[in-house]
Design a protein around this motif. Sequence first.
Motif, PDB file in Angstrom:
ATOM      1  N   ILE A 442       0.767  -1.107   0.022  1.00 43.92           N
ATOM      2  CA  ILE A 442      -0.005  -0.070   0.049  1.00 43.92           C
ATOM      3  C   ILE A 442       0.888   1.225   0.048  1.00 43.92           C
ATOM      4  O   ILE A 442       1.882   1.436   0.879  1.00 43.92           O
ATOM      5  N   LEU A 443       0.773   2.196  -1.075  1.00 45.69           N
ATOM      6  CA  LEU A 443       1.578   3.448  -0.949  1.00 45.69           C
ATOM      7  C   LEU A 443       0.763   4.667  -0.566  1.00 45.69           C
ATOM      8  O   LEU A 443      -0.183   4.561  -0.086  1.00 45.69           O
ATOM      9  N   GLY A 444       1.766   5.301  -0.001  1.00 44.47           N
ATOM     10  CA  GLY A 444       1.549   6.403   0.693  1.00 44.47           C
ATOM     11  C   GLY A 444       2.489   7.620  -0.031  1.00 44.47           C
ATOM     12  O   GLY A 444       3.601   7.361  -0.497  1.00 44.47           O
ATOM     13  N   GLN A 445       2.138   8.993   0.011  1.00 45.85           N
ATOM     14  CA  GLN A 445       2.616   9.993  -0.444  1.00 45.85           C
ATOM     15  C   GLN A 445       3.820  10.339   0.442  1.00 45.85           C
ATOM     16  O   GLN A 445       3.667  10.643   1.676  1.00 45.85           O
ATOM     17  N   VAL A 446       4.830  10.788  -0.255  1.00 46.26           N
ATOM     18  CA  VAL A 446       6.064  11.211   0.372  1.00 46.26           C
ATOM     19  C   VAL A 446       5.697  12.579   0.670  1.00 46.26           C
ATOM     20  O   VAL A 446       5.375  13.421  -0.441  1.00 46.26           O
ATOM     21  N   PRO A 447       5.924  13.342   1.771  1.00 46.17           N
ATOM     22  CA  PRO A 447       5.688  14.581   2.219  1.00 46.17           C
ATOM     23  C   PRO A 447       6.178  15.781   1.094  1.00 46.17           C
ATOM     24  O   PRO A 447       7.247  15.549   0.807  1.00 46.17           O
ATOM     25  N   ASP A 448       5.228  16.589   0.656  1.00 45.74           N
ATOM     26  CA  ASP A 448       5.538  17.878  -0.307  1.00 45.74           C
ATOM     27  C   ASP A 448       6.129  17.073  -1.673  1.00 45.74           C
ATOM     28  O   ASP A 448       7.050  18.062  -2.223  1.00 45.74           O
ATOM     29  N   THR A 449       5.702  15.932  -2.132  1.00 45.88           N
ATOM     30  CA  THR A 449       6.245  15.607  -3.529  1.00 45.88           C
ATOM     31  C   THR A 449       5.022  14.746  -4.024  1.00 45.88           C
ATOM     32  O   THR A 449       3.952  14.855  -3.521  1.00 45.88           O
ATOM     33  N   ASP A 450       5.275  14.455  -5.348  1.00 51.28           N
ATOM     34  CA  ASP A 450       4.322  13.707  -5.972  1.00 51.28           C
ATOM     35  C   ASP A 450       4.716  12.013  -6.180  1.00 51.28           C
ATOM     36  O   ASP A 450       4.332  11.439  -7.013  1.00 51.28           O
TER      37      ASP A 450
END
Length: 690
Positions: A442-450
């Motif tokens: 399950i993927l999550g977003q790295v902060p302040d990036t796409d």
Amino acid sequence: MEPSEASGQRDTQALLSTTQEMELRRRDYHVERPLLNQKQLEELGRWSSVTGTHQWRTWLQCSHARARALLLQYLPVLAWLPRYPVRDWLLGDLLSGLSVAIMQLPQGLAYALLAGLPPVFGLYSSFYPVFIYFLFGTSRHISVGTFAVMSVMVGSVTESLAPDEDFLQDLNSTVNETARDAARVQLASALSVLVGLFQVGLGLVHFGFVVTYLSEPLVHGYTTAASVQVFISQLKYVFGLQLSSRSGPLSIIYTLLEVCWKLPQSVVGTMVTALVAGVVLVVVKLLNDKLQQHLPLPIPGELLTELVALGLSNLIGGVFQCFPVSCSMSRSLVQESTGGNTQVAGAVSSLFILIIIVKLGELFQDLPKAVLAAAIIVNLKGMLMQFTDICSLWKANRMDLLIWLVTFVATILLNLDLGLAAAVAFSLLLVVFRTQLPHYSILGQVPDTDIYRDVAEYSEAREVPGVKVFRSSATVYFANAELYSDTLKQKCGIDVDRLISRKKKLLKKKELKLKRLLKEEKLQRQAGPLEPAAASKGTSVSINANTSIRDIESNNMEGSKAKVSAGKELEDTAASGQEDAKAPDGSTLKALGLPQPDFHSLVLDLGALSFVDTVCLKSLKNIFRDFREIEVEVYMAACHTPVVTQLEAGHFFDASITKQHLFASVHDAVVFALQHPRSGPVSPVSVTQL
């Protein structure tokens, strides 16, 4: 301009460029573009399918240029020899050819012993195929000739089809070596012709791609096992023992046991000869390694102890009583390291072998087999050193180590041919097994990036509220499609199948209730008009004399109104049930009292897909169907163009699943899902944060 001024300007420009580079590094990386689904991306990029060319049309073309191209393709010496730079390359090719010939001569003699043939036939196999490869070969550096593994395989054929037992003399039970060797030479020559025919045929249909299925650990394990087999097969010559000829599975094990059993019968003189020859060869090879930069030619240590292209080499070589040959790794390395530039080096070595055959061939008729065995064992050093791969593979990749060990054991136990087949089969099965058990995340977003990464591996990666992003590290196909679906449902944290089952049960109960109400209404309507008919047939009614006609009429009207109101109530109930069934909120999880998922959208990262089959298509369609049943919209992202083409060919897209559900990147799909949630509006804060 003076030199000092020019230097000052260069320094100023360098300083400015450094400053500009630092300024660029300070700037934030920023890309602004609209969200793109697959349909929009194709329109923006003006995508069009690549029309395949019909290769057979070019094959059937007939022209002067086509004929010349075919001639140069199958006779490449006509292409490179006229352009040969004599001054630059001739000296290097001469020295390289002599160096290879010095190695080729003793190896040819010794490897003939492995093939079960007289040593002089090793010289024949070192000349004819090499010269043929000079004419038809395309590689500039490989050295064609006798090879230990190939010689052992030939020996297994000659010894099984012409065993010593078939040539025993009746008088003293000794082997008629002359008749036996003649029969084995005929077998080896016929085998060489057959091998050549097969190689030429496979080369014409470009069948060489099969070598891609031979991984490096497999090749190393196979050649190491082959070197062990060669080593054990030479022990009888080192100890001067007479052993039974064996072939087939476990033959090398039986040979080793027989050698150990007959060790007390060893001939001391033979052992000493082999030992002395081996020590001399080892010392000479060490000297060659130490002094190779100072010597134009390697020291001929072996001589000091008595002296499509491959298909044509074997095919024509078989006519001249040669046994099958192949590329020798050790000689190819020597040919390249000593300055060999083209196939001329091979021609030089073959001519040197020809001189030996013509002038000194008779001297090699009766060579001590102990010396030849020592030469064979010493030349196995490189392949036996591959045992060190075990330690390096243990640290680097244990799956590759497993392939190495299985290949080695299978080759030792089953012999070279069956061992290779078993090793290739195991290697391919292991690849299938590894694709069956990929890494799901399950993927999550790295902060302040796409950028989206596995939340289990990246502590700062955060799941986007309301959206699940799922990724597989391998392509989805028939062997792992079911596991992909099951793992997806498990990773989402909700029992999708059970929730769908409960929803269907509640809807079925509601439908049964509606049918029951409709049935009661129908019965009521049928029962209504029967009562007036019964009254007309003379049903007795007691009426008080004092009762006026107006009272009777009033009672009849009230009873009729009561019946009508009861029927209308049933109609209203049934109608309300139908409306509930048809209403968009009537079958929702919330209306049915079922738990709702904590996300409204699912994004499938399909960047790992390299192809799709029918099982994959069916699995993806089922995922769309199941998650829509629990009010979750599904999107796909990061599909490669060939995969999209295969999805179209498989009729994956329809009215319910369109290219608008397929996005160029995961980030595009996530943002779109937040802007268009399936259940209710989304907070603008979550979109802005992305």
